[in-house]
Design a protein around this motif. Sequence first.
Motif, PDB file in Angstrom:
ATOM      1  N   LEU A  89       0.654  -1.132   0.086  1.00 31.14           N
ATOM      2  CA  LEU A  89      -0.145   0.058  -0.146  1.00 31.14           C
ATOM      3  C   LEU A  89       1.327   1.086  -0.525  1.00 31.14           C
ATOM      4  CD1 LEU A  89      -2.770   1.334   0.448  1.00 31.14           C
ATOM      5  CD2 LEU A  89      -2.540   1.218   2.573  1.00 31.14           C
ATOM      6  N   PHE A  90       0.860   1.735  -1.337  1.00 29.87           N
ATOM      7  CA  PHE A  90       1.753   3.578  -0.904  1.00 29.87           C
ATOM      8  C   PHE A  90       0.901   4.451  -0.160  1.00 29.87           C
ATOM      9  CE2 PHE A  90       3.213   1.829  -4.698  1.00 29.87           C
ATOM     10  CZ  PHE A  90       4.575   1.692  -5.008  1.00 29.87           C
ATOM     11  N   THR A  91       1.665   4.869   0.597  1.00 27.87           N
ATOM     12  CA  THR A  91       1.312   6.219   0.998  1.00 27.87           C
ATOM     13  C   THR A  91       1.866   7.689   0.779  1.00 27.87           C
ATOM     14  OG1 THR A  91       2.778   6.310   3.371  1.00 27.87           O
ATOM     15  CG2 THR A  91       1.159   4.245   3.127  1.00 27.87           C
ATOM     16  N   ASP A  92       1.557   8.435   1.382  1.00 27.00           N
ATOM     17  CA  ASP A  92       1.843   9.793   1.033  1.00 27.00           C
ATOM     18  C   ASP A  92       3.932  10.067   1.781  1.00 27.00           C
ATOM     19  OD1 ASP A  92       1.561   9.960   3.827  1.00 27.00           O
ATOM     20  OD2 ASP A  92       0.366  11.607   3.666  1.00 27.00           O
ATOM     21  N   TYR A  93       4.296   9.015   2.604  1.00 27.46           N
ATOM     22  CA  TYR A  93       5.500   9.085   3.314  1.00 27.46           C
ATOM     23  C   TYR A  93       5.995   8.130   2.641  1.00 27.46           C
ATOM     24  CZ  TYR A  93       3.024   5.767   6.304  1.00 27.46           C
ATOM     25  OH  TYR A  93       2.211   4.489   6.735  1.00 27.46           O
TER      26      TYR A  93
END
Length: 471
Positions: free
Chosen positions: A282-286
Amino acid sequence: MKHRYQVIVAGGGASGMTAAILAAGSGLRTAVLEAGETVGKKLLATGNGKCNFTNSLQTPDCYRGSGAEAAGWLLKRCGTDRVLSFFEQIGIYPKERNGYWYPNSGQAASVREALYEELLRSGADVITCCRVKSVEPAESISRKQRTGNGKTGLERASSGAPCRPRFRITAGKRELLSSEPSRPERKKKEKPRYSEEREIFFEADYVILACGGSAGSFSGAEGSGFAVAEELGLGMAEPVPALVQLRAAERECGVLSGVRLEAAGKLILPGGAVFCERGEFLFTDYGISGIPAMQLSRFASVYLNRAAKPQDGCPKLFLDFFPDTEENKLAFLLEERFRRFGGRSAEGVLLGLLPSKLNYVLLCLAGLAPEKRPEPDSCFPEKAGRMLAGRMKRFLLTITGTNSFDSAQVTAGGVLMEELSADTLEAKRIPGLYVTGELADVDGTCGGYNLHWAWMSGMAAAESIIRNEGN
């Protein structure tokens, strides 16, 4: 005033409650000292609130740290069947799903409540808001202190005179001043208020340090047990967050935030060590999250916090979005798409292949304009296919750190296993002192292994004390 017990369990988490249930159930006067407002609070968050409390697959490879081998030894007498039997005895009906075991209720609260009820039934005293500050061995065999008749404690024991290690425990106790109002008309909830901490003293024949680690954002997860262990002179591996989200340097993560997909991940540490996981990322903003990223986080976290030097660089995480397809074959398939859909934009050619956000980023990284419709050019499909295949098979993230302990599921590090007996978890240099759960340098992978270690280590410590006492 000193409170006298045979067994003091410092910490009311998974391993502490298990140890206390067995010790008190055997007839030993036992108390649990819990720093938080209630015991077992961390259990409520495990398994997304469903409490995956063990796993059918149990091998030493599922455990890490200096105690991984010891975990393998303990599994021989405390495997999945033993843990399932323990929980069935306290009223939890287990349910299996693909090797993962949960309470049939699907509620972690059921496990916590069953353990608490069994604690009370066993006769153990549960003292909350009571933080253990220090443990002082007194007249311990290891120190061979002289007694009135001139013999050491060890000599007295061999001559038949009663002798056992003694401990003085200093704790900080808070008292509840006000509780949260229960009136439904009150919209704003008030946090409970407590008195200033005052010192309270205990004496015990045995102490089980089960204070837990630093993972989690709740009262009692401050890692205070590590300071107690260090004060006792026990060797430590620096505690670091594990099973935690990874932070990356690439700005593309912000664009990809929210994208989740199956991939194979390969983490390469400076120096060449390689670790692989496969599953849903899961990609996150960080950076990156998801179970496989959190599995890999243990190795990145240990490196970045313990061993990394600025000149050595950062760990690299390569994601393969088509792990079952060779790069040459993928390049050919992409070339075919560009030929077949030549009238579309580059984004249109990749439509339906990967999530649209990821398609956009991959095209940009490959130097292809996502919105541009390419001019008829016989060389373009081959060039685009090769460039994109490389990006899809080796998507690079530079790992700069992890999220904090507040976001971590477990702590990696703690008391080194060389300080403890592998089969009992008793401190070699301090007889009568035991270290269990996250306080020991053992951490497991996702899938119920950290909780299994908690139950298993708590059982090992309690059963050792029971054997010593002949109960």
